[in-house]
Design a protein around this motif. Structure first.
Motif: not given
Length: 142
Positions: A24-29
């Motif tokens: 849930e802390q991962l951020v797509p980029v």
């Protein structure tokens, strides 16, 4: 030639070990878009991309979608340093397979390249099964 593999992570969480990753802390980029803005020489062939630098190259695949992590195949120890600079600039983290751990971006000389080289030397110097079989066969004949 075998590659030295690392995984870049874009996470709000400080990752200590890969097992502790909170998805849930991962951020797509778009890593590929950022790479294109940072590196001067990228050769593209379909989804395969190769960053060519001075004495190194970095391979990765881009499917055009954003993601929270990306696997990179490094060729040459110096490939890690521009990645570390980019990771610091973008607040990314790097998992390094030679260490089986996260790279300390503040102390990048402690990376797993030597572990990778030791593994590679073991694999390349390992006798093939046919040589082993031949030696066994010869000794049985004596």
């Amino acid at each position: 030639m075998m590659s030295w593999d690392v995984v870049l992570f874009n996470s709000k969480q400080k990752i200590v070990t890969p097992e502790d990753v909170d998805e849930e802390q991962l951020v797509p980029v778009s890593f590929a878009l950022i790479f294109e803005g940072h590196f001067k020489n990228i050769v593209k062939h379909d989804g395969h991309h190769e960053i060519k630098g001075n004495g190194f190259s970095i391979d990765y695949f881009d499917n055009g979608e954003s993601s929270s992590n990306i696997l990179l195949s490094l060729y040459g120890e110096s490939a890690i340093y521009p990645l570390i600079d980019l990771a610091i600039k973008n607040n990314w983290q790097i998992f390094e397979t030679g260490l089986g751990d996260m790279i300390d971006l503040e102390n990048p000389s402690k990376n797993g390249y030597q572990n990778f080289q030791a593994y590679l030397n073991t694999v390349l110097n390992k006798p093939s099964n046919s040589n082993w079989f031949s030696k066994l066969f010869i000794e049985r004949k004596k």
